[in-house]
Write an enzyme that holds these catalytic residues in place. Structure first.
Site, PDB file in Angstrom:
ATOM      1  N   ASP A 197     -34.167 -10.759  23.796  1.00 11.79           N
ATOM      2  CA  ASP A 197     -34.309  -9.767  24.867  1.00 11.79           C
ATOM      3  C   ASP A 197     -33.036  -8.938  24.989  1.00 11.79           C
ATOM      4  OD1 ASP A 197     -32.473 -11.321  26.218  1.00 11.79           O
ATOM      5  OD2 ASP A 197     -34.006 -12.461  27.274  1.00 11.79           O
TER       6      ASP A 197
ATOM      7  N   ALA B   4     -17.109  11.190 -14.122  1.00 11.56           N
ATOM      8  CA  ALA B   4     -17.308  12.275 -13.164  1.00 11.56           C
ATOM      9  C   ALA B   4     -18.594  12.090 -12.354  1.00 11.56           C
ATOM     10  CB  ALA B   4     -17.349  13.615 -13.898  1.00 11.56           C
TER      11      ALA B   4
ATOM     12  N   ASP C 267     -34.217 -15.741  19.999  1.00 12.86           N
ATOM     13  CA  ASP C 267     -34.526 -16.256  21.323  1.00 12.86           C
ATOM     14  C   ASP C 267     -35.956 -16.812  21.300  1.00 12.86           C
ATOM     15  OD1 ASP C 267     -34.064 -16.753  24.043  1.00 12.86           O
ATOM     16  OD2 ASP C 267     -34.986 -14.871  24.633  1.00 12.86           O
TER      17      ASP C 267
END
Length: 344
Positions: A341, A12, A58
């Site tokens: 970016d 439970a 990047d």
């Protein structure tokens, strides 16, 4: 009876208590990230971040400071060789043609260039400031330098195009990846080879290199071809930029690597520039490979998947190829984070 009660309570408790416990744990994680100036919009993102195994990053503005400075102006010599000691007139003409493809807001043009307040792409801002220091001012927008048509820079085609009124005639100016622009020009095979050697030399020193090409002046305004396939342009020369590395990046990559997370650079820049930056950051130590966007186009899926484990740098890639790489690594079982970016 005690055993049955314990089992019933355990069963439970799990469905109701587990979601609450997980939510609390994730909320604590979000709070800790917030203290490190990170914003988490969804709680589950904190869990994903915690199990990330690979970061695709990047270069410009992420690994570097995005504080570019004009490093060199190399007009195309009369002999076809990039002339490093060219006359001021040739340098000024090259810079003037390059400025035709900039879109920078300059607030105080009457002040000295070093005090200019500008808004625009970092590379274009660096170009305008560097040209200003050399005595070349950006177009004032008058009748003699009116922009008639413009195609902005795109990561897929890798150059920008502008048609301007030039005195009593009209001129088309291109600014972008020099290895692309030389294919549009009247340069001979030997001259193109010399340009490529100059590009490689600059790129290997960590500089970002752009080329400038223009059309012969025309009496009528030329139309930009729909396929952007130009011919018989005049190659003006090269301009290169330096962008210093962020001081904290090298240590961050080492800490991430110690935690079992690999970092891979994915950039649209020249392979030589990207590899030089990667070596300075310790991402390439002789075992890592460098692949370009052209390699991605020609490698078979199985071969690419086999080589991807050793690759540290992907250069000259388009946004579509970046997305393809994310899916490639996900299929390999990696949990991939991407940073860069807004376009990326």
């Amino acid at each position: 009876e005690m055993f049955l009660i314990v089992v019933a309570v355990a069963v439970a408790a799990v469905p109701e208590g587990l979601p609450v416990a997980v939510t609390v744990i994730l909320a604590i994680g979000v709070e800790r990230i917030a203290h490190r100036r990170g914003i988490v919009k969804k709680l589950l993102a904190a869990e994903t971040l915690g199990v990330t195994t690979l970061i695709l990053t990047d270069k410009t503005g992420t690994l570097t400071q995005a504080k570019m400075e004009l490093a060199a102006v190399l007009p195309q010599g009369a002999s076809g060789q990039p002339a490093g000691e060219a006359s001021r007139e040739a340098e000024a003409r090259l810079l003037a043609d390059a400025l035709k493809n900039t879109d920078v807001v300059l607030e105080n043009p009457d002040d000295p260039p070093d005090t200019w307040r500008m808004f625009g792409r970092p590379l274009e801002v660096a170009l305008v400031k560097g040209a200003g220091r050399a005595g070349v001012r950006p177009p004032a927008g008058g009748a003699d330098d009116e922009v008639l048509e413009r195609v902005p820079f795109s990561s897929s085609r890798r150059f920008a195009v502008t048609v301007v009124r030039s005195g009593s005639g009209y001129e088309t100016a291109l600014l972008g990846a020099p290895d692309v622009l030389v294919g549009f020009t009247t340069l001979s095979a030997d001259e193109r080879r010399a340009v490529h050697e100059a590009i490689e030399t600059r790129a290997r020193s960590g500089e970002r290199v752009l080329g400038v090409a223009v059309s012969d002046p025309a009496s009528a305004a030329p139309k930009i071809p729909k396929d952007l396939a130009f011919t018989r342009l005049l190659f003006r020369g090269l301009v290169s930029f330096r962008d210093p590395l962020r001081s904290e990046v090298s240590g961050a990559i080492r800490r991430i690597g110690a935690a079992g997370v690999k970092t891979v650079m994915v950039t649209g820049d020249h392979a030589g520039t990207a590899e030089t930056v990667a070596r300075e950051l310790g991402m390439v130590d002789g075992r890592g490979a460098v692949l370009t966007g052209d390699d991605l186009m020609h490698l078979a899926p199985d071969e690419l998947a086999a080589r991807s484990g050793a690759v540290a740098v992907y250069a000259r890639v388009t946004p579509e190829q970046k997305m393809m790489l994310v899916e490639l690594y996900r299929r390999r079982g990696e949990i991939v984070a991407v940073t860069g970016d807004g376009l990326n």
